[in-house]
Every structure is written in structure tokens, then in C-alpha cells.
Write an enzyme that holds these catalytic residues in place. Structure first.
Site, PDB file in Angstrom:
ATOM      1  N   ASP A  14       0.774  -1.528   0.236  1.00 23.70           N
ATOM      2  CA  ASP A  14      -0.255   0.047  -0.175  1.00 23.70           C
ATOM      3  C   ASP A  14       0.879   1.050   0.285  1.00 23.70           C
ATOM      4  O   ASP A  14       0.442   2.523   0.266  1.00 23.70           O
ATOM      5  CB  ASP A  14      -0.926   0.223   0.772  1.00 23.70           C
ATOM      6  CG  ASP A  14      -1.982  -1.058   1.051  1.00 23.70           C
ATOM      7  OD1 ASP A  14      -2.434  -1.354   0.335  1.00 23.70           O
ATOM      8  OD2 ASP A  14      -1.860  -1.726   2.579  1.00 23.70           O
ATOM      9  N   LYS A  17       1.872   2.323  -5.493  1.00 24.77           N
ATOM     10  CA  LYS A  17       3.076   1.934  -6.375  1.00 24.77           C
ATOM     11  C   LYS A  17       1.439   2.140  -7.574  1.00 24.77           C
ATOM     12  O   LYS A  17       2.123   1.990  -9.057  1.00 24.77           O
ATOM     13  CB  LYS A  17       2.771   0.174  -6.106  1.00 24.77           C
ATOM     14  CG  LYS A  17       4.185  -0.103  -4.731  1.00 24.77           C
ATOM     15  CD  LYS A  17       4.693  -1.918  -5.194  1.00 24.77           C
ATOM     16  CE  LYS A  17       2.990  -3.050  -4.387  1.00 24.77           C
ATOM     17  NZ  LYS A  17       2.524  -1.883  -3.004  1.00 24.77           N
ATOM     18  N   GLY A  41      -3.795  -4.566  -4.702  1.00 21.62           N
ATOM     19  CA  GLY A  41      -5.244  -3.736  -4.427  1.00 21.62           C
ATOM     20  C   GLY A  41      -4.801  -2.223  -4.932  1.00 21.62           C
ATOM     21  O   GLY A  41      -3.982  -1.918  -4.290  1.00 21.62           O
ATOM     22  N   HIS A  42      -4.332  -2.603  -6.103  1.00 18.62           N
ATOM     23  CA  HIS A  42      -3.347  -1.365  -7.002  1.00 18.62           C
ATOM     24  C   HIS A  42      -3.932  -0.422  -7.097  1.00 18.62           C
ATOM     25  O   HIS A  42      -5.074   0.472  -8.467  1.00 18.62           O
ATOM     26  CB  HIS A  42      -2.190  -1.147  -7.984  1.00 18.62           C
ATOM     27  CG  HIS A  42      -0.990  -2.123  -7.492  1.00 18.62           C
ATOM     28  ND1 HIS A  42      -0.621  -2.788  -8.595  1.00 18.62           N
ATOM     29  CD2 HIS A  42      -0.889  -2.615  -6.396  1.00 18.62           C
ATOM     30  CE1 HIS A  42       0.181  -3.314  -7.659  1.00 18.62           C
ATOM     31  NE2 HIS A  42      -0.064  -3.219  -6.603  1.00 18.62           N
ATOM     32  N   GLN A 223       2.102  -5.945  -3.306  1.00 17.09           N
ATOM     33  CA  GLN A 223       2.622  -5.918  -1.574  1.00 17.09           C
ATOM     34  C   GLN A 223       4.203  -5.290  -1.153  1.00 17.09           C
ATOM     35  O   GLN A 223       4.096  -4.255  -2.355  1.00 17.09           O
ATOM     36  CB  GLN A 223       2.843  -7.025  -1.338  1.00 17.09           C
ATOM     37  CG  GLN A 223       1.095  -8.085  -1.311  1.00 17.09           C
ATOM     38  CD  GLN A 223       1.161  -8.983  -2.220  1.00 17.09           C
ATOM     39  OE1 GLN A 223       1.680  -9.563  -2.460  1.00 17.09           O
ATOM     40  NE2 GLN A 223      -0.597  -8.769  -3.292  1.00 17.09           N
TER      41      GLN A 223
HETATM   42  P1  IMP Z   1      -2.679 -12.171   1.810  1.00 16.80           P
HETATM   43  O1  IMP Z   1      -1.744 -12.532   1.124  1.00 16.80           O
HETATM   44  O2  IMP Z   1      -3.938 -12.447   1.716  1.00 16.80           O
HETATM   45  O3  IMP Z   1      -2.716 -14.078   2.286  1.00 16.80           O
HETATM   46  O4  IMP Z   1      -1.997 -11.786   3.162  1.00 16.80           O
HETATM   47  C1  IMP Z   1      -1.298 -12.692   4.559  1.00 16.80           C
HETATM   48  C2  IMP Z   1      -0.642 -10.599   4.726  1.00 16.80           C
HETATM   49  O5  IMP Z   1      -0.564 -10.041   4.280  1.00 16.80           O
HETATM   50  C3  IMP Z   1      -2.057  -9.574   5.664  1.00 16.80           C
HETATM   51  O6  IMP Z   1      -1.386  -9.217   6.288  1.00 16.80           O
HETATM   52  C4  IMP Z   1      -2.568  -9.174   4.473  1.00 16.80           C
HETATM   53  O7  IMP Z   1      -3.456  -7.442   5.211  1.00 16.80           O
HETATM   54  C5  IMP Z   1      -1.135  -8.308   4.102  1.00 16.80           C
HETATM   55  N1  IMP Z   1      -1.619  -8.329   2.564  1.00 16.80           N
HETATM   56  C6  IMP Z   1      -1.501  -9.384   1.292  1.00 16.80           C
HETATM   57  N2  IMP Z   1      -1.731  -8.510   0.315  1.00 16.80           N
HETATM   58  C7  IMP Z   1      -1.896  -7.116   0.908  1.00 16.80           C
HETATM   59  C8  IMP Z   1      -1.233  -5.933  -0.520  1.00 16.80           C
HETATM   60  O8  IMP Z   1      -1.656  -5.633  -1.757  1.00 16.80           O
HETATM   61  N3  IMP Z   1      -1.673  -4.660   0.288  1.00 16.80           N
HETATM   62  C9  IMP Z   1      -1.135  -5.080   1.606  1.00 16.80           C
HETATM   63  N4  IMP Z   1      -1.192  -6.267   2.650  1.00 16.80           N
HETATM   64  C10 IMP Z   1      -0.935  -7.172   2.373  1.00 16.80           C
END
Ligand code: IMP
Length: 402
Positions: A14, A17, A41-42, A223
Site C-alpha cells: 500500500d 505503487k 489492490g492497485h 505487496q
Molecule cells: P494474504 O496475502 O491474503 O495471504 O495476506 C497475508 C498478509 O499480507 C495480511 O497481513 C494481508 O493484509 C497482507 N497483504 C496481502 N496483500 C496485500 C496488499 O496488497 N497490500 C497490503 N497488505 C497485503
């Protein structure tokens, strides 16, 4: 500048990007995603319209840019189709523009269900509940359905039947929940694939052709560094390697590693989900940052935890990703603060802060460094010196021009 660029988040995701990839894309021939899935989520603002992309590379808004999804991405075909539909409704045609690796592992509804069931248990880590973890587990355990499996119905049936059995056992016996019907899973997958099959192909060869013909490629990380499954705040991480160094495997194109690396860092820090966050603010200042920065998850809508910038973490991220330049985003969110802190050391687990006087004037839309308030320049110069890396872009608002 070398001809290709890897763009990665240096914090917990977040960092903004999407906007930066979108801004840069016009200078590139191709944009390629290389890890993660639709947990990303971009957010991009285009002529006041807001777009949130989860799987499709953020370069999609430029006619001349080809978009790729590499083999390191976990692919939900359903999510992909939804995204394509939304873009096509706005007149953005994806056929001939988007190519997805046949080697991608697929994320199916049963992955999302098991992720949700686990998250509802007491060991929740606050995932996006999209099924990312289980889908990467399957990939490593060698039981994934790969996109190319959909080209061979006999093989698909065999693999899918055993996968559904594997998950149904857990769903019934561990979680006491409703199992999946194999026939429905199969039918839905075939139906989705019929609509999506035209987008699958060879990504490696196509990227190589673009590269050999002198084209340049932008690799879009998802991420952030501290969510990397090997490097991050394990076990509070995502299930992929988010570091720039994973680009060779994830894109499928070995020469991708010879790229510059742009590290995106927010002027403060946020985190969604559980896990350590030493500079987190539990006071009114944290709430103020969240409100001013619109810090709500683009994928889940969850409020983000907010805190000050951690320069030790940023310095390490610069090293770990071999960052060549930093882009500092959301500087304008700091405009109103009397004072701004940055973490410059740790005593035990406690951050040690350096306090900056706030500039308390609007930086929104300022496009020249010399036109920024002097105190904002000082803040930026200090970060550059501390982490030992050039800050080549400062973002001062959500739109492309800012
Ligand atoms: P997962 O990727 O859904 O398995 O989540 C694992 C961790 O990564 C959690 O803390 C999510 O909030 C975090 N996370 C996954 N994708 C994103 C992203 O695009 N932005 C911020 N945090 C993310």
C-alpha cells in the site's frame, strides 16, 4: 537508466505503487506482474475516475503497453474475468494486449473457502481471505492445477478430483463446514477457462522478443518487502516472495534481473492485518494520518494501521531489494502536522525517533523539488542521507500529474 525497471514496495504494501506504475508505464513497452495474486489492490485515478486493479498490470491504460502476468502469480480466473469485464465496460480492450503465462498456478474458490475458514479460527493473521496462502501451498506441494492443465481434460479431471478430495477432507473434518461438489468445481472452472483461454500463452518468449528488439519492460511488484515470505515479519506475511530479486523466476524471463529497482516508500508507514509494527501510533495522530491518507484497504476495505516512517526498515529494504532509486509517496499527507517523527534507531524493541518541525503548508501538486517548503526538503534530504539512496520521485497527490 538501464532499459528495464522493477518496481517494489519497501514497507508492508500500500505504498502507492499503482499510481507510480501507471505514471511510468507510458515510457515502457510492457508491464509484467511477477508474484502475488488478487490480494493486491492497485489504485489508479484516471481523469477523476478511480480504478482498482488486482491482477491486471497497472500499465493497462496505455494503448502502446503490452501487459503480462508471469508464472509467479497465483491466478484466480474468476477474479481476472471480473476485472476484464470492468475494464471493457470503460472501453479498454484486453484481447491482444494481455498475455498470461500457461505456467501460472490457479487459485480456485476452494482456496478462498479454506483461507476464510482458517481466518475465522483463533490463529488468524488477517489475510485478505482470497485464498492466496492455500494456493501457494498447493504450488509448493506440487498439487496445483496449472493453467496448462486446462488444455488436457483427462489430466485436469484427475488432478482436480484429488484436489477437491484433499480440501473437502479438511473442510468437513477440521472445520465442520459444507464440502464442495466436484462436478460444480469442474463445470465452473471449464466455463471460466472458455472465456479466458485466449489470454494464455508463452510469456518468457514474448518478453525476450520485446527485450531483444530494444523494448523496455516494467516489472510491477505487489505487496511489500516486509510481507515477503522469507524476508518479512514471518508468519505475518503473504505467501509469495515480494522482493525485487524474485523477478527472474516470477516473470519467467531471466534477463529481468538486470534491471534498475525503484523502491516505493510512503512518507509514513501503514500495515493491514496482524503482526509487529514498532512505529505504530495508537493515538489521535495515527487516526489523523489514516483519515488524511484515506488509509483503507483497496482489496478488503479494512482500515490500515498507521505510524511513523521507520528508516532502519527502509534502509534494510533498500539493501535487500538492491534498490537503485526511491520514490517517496503521499508527502502531502504530512502537510498539516506540527511535527513529524522518523525512527532512526532502536533501544531494545523501542523505536528512537528524530523529530522534524512540520512545514504546515500545502505541497499538493508541487512538481519541482525546489518549490517544496524548505522543511519538507529537509525531511526528504534526511531520509536520502540516512538510507543512502537517491529519492528521485516525490508524489504529492493521487493524480498522475502530482
Ligand atoms: P494474504 O496475502 O491474503 O495471504 O495476506 C497475508 C498478509 O499480507 C495480511 O497481513 C494481508 O493484509 C497482507 N497483504 C496481502 N496483500 C496485500 C496488499 O496488497 N497490500 C497490503 N497488505 C497485503
Amino acid at each position: 537508466m538501464k532499459k528495464s525497471l522493477i518496481l517494489v514496495g519497501t514497507q508492508w504494501g500500500d505504498e502507492g505503487k499503482g499510481k507510480i506504475v501507471d505514471f511510468y508505464s507510458k515510457k515502457f513497452d510492457a508491464v509484467c506482474r511477477f508474484q502475488g495474486g488478487h490480494n493486491a489492490g492497485h489504485t489508479i485515478y484516471k481523469e477523476d475516475e478511480k480504478f482498482v486493479l488486482h491482477l491486471i498490470p497497472s500499465g493497462v491504460f496505455y494503448d502502446h503497453v503490452s501487459c503480462f502476468i508471469g508464472q509467479g502469480v497465483i491466478l484466480s480466473i474468476d477474479s481476472l474475468l471480473e476485472e476484464i469485464k470492468q475494464l471493457e465496460e470503460k472501453g479498454i480492450e484486453l484481447e491482444g494486449k494481455l498475455r498470461i503465462s500457461r505456467y501460472c498456478s490457479l487459485l480456485l474458490p476452494l482456496h478462498a473457502k479454506i483461507d476464510q475458514l482458517r481466518e475465522d479460527n483463533k490463529n488468524s493473521i488477517g489475510t485478505t481471505r482470497r485464498g492466496i496462502g492455500p494456493a501457494y501451498e498447493d504450488k509448493t506441494a506440487r498439487r496445483s492445477i496449472k493453467a496448462f492443465d486446462l488444455e488436457d481434460k483427462d489430466l485436469l479431471e484427475k488432478k482436480l478430483r484429488s484436489l477437491v478430495e484433499y480440501y473437502n477432507f479438511q473442510i468437513k473434518n477440521i472445520h465442520d463446514s459444507e464440502p464442495f461438489s466436484y462436478d460444480d468445481v469442474y463445470k465452473d472452472l471449464i466455463e471460466s477457462y472458455k472465456q479466458a483461454s485466449k489470454y494464455f500463452g508463452d510469456v518468457t518468449d514474448t518478453l525476450e522478443n520485446i527485450y531483444d528488439e530494444g523494448g523496455n519492460i516494467l516489472y510491477e511488484g505487489a505487496q511489500g518487502t516486509l510481507l515477503d515470505v522469507d524476508y518479512g515479519t514471518y508468519p505475518y506475511v503473504t505467501s509469495s516472495n515480494t522482493l525485487a530479486t524474485s523477478v527472474g523466476i516470477g516473470s519467467g524471463f531471466p534477463k529481468s534481473i538486470y534491471s534498475d529497482v525503484l523502491g516505493i516508500a510512503k512518507a509514513y508507514t501503514t500495515r493491514v492485518g496482524a503482526g509487529p509494527f514498532p512505529t505504530e501510533l495508537f493515538c489521535e495522530t495515527g487516526e489523523r494520518i489514516a483519515k488524511l491518507g484515506h488509509e483503507f484497504g483497496a482489496t478488503t476495505g479494512r482500515p490500515r494501521r498507521c505510524g511513523w516512517l521507520d528508516l532502519l526498515a527502509l534502509k534494510k529494504a533498500v539493501f535487500t531489494n538492491s534498490v537503485t532509486d526511491i520514490c517517496l509517496t503521499k508527502l502531502d499527507i504530512m502537510d498539516e502536522f506540527n511535527s513529524i517523527e522518523v525512527c532512526i534507531d532502536y533501544q531494545g524493541n523501542q523505536p528512537v525517533y528524530k523529530t522534524f518541525e512540520g512545514w504546515q503548508s500545502s505541497t499538493e501538486g508541487i512538481t519541482e523539488f525546489k518549490n517544496l517548503p524548505l522543511k519538507a526538503q529537509e525531511y526528504i534530504n534526511f531520509i536520502e542521507d540516512f538510507v543512502g539512496c537517491n529519492i528521485s520521485i516525490v508524489s504529492t497527490g493521487p493524480s498522475r500529474e502530482e
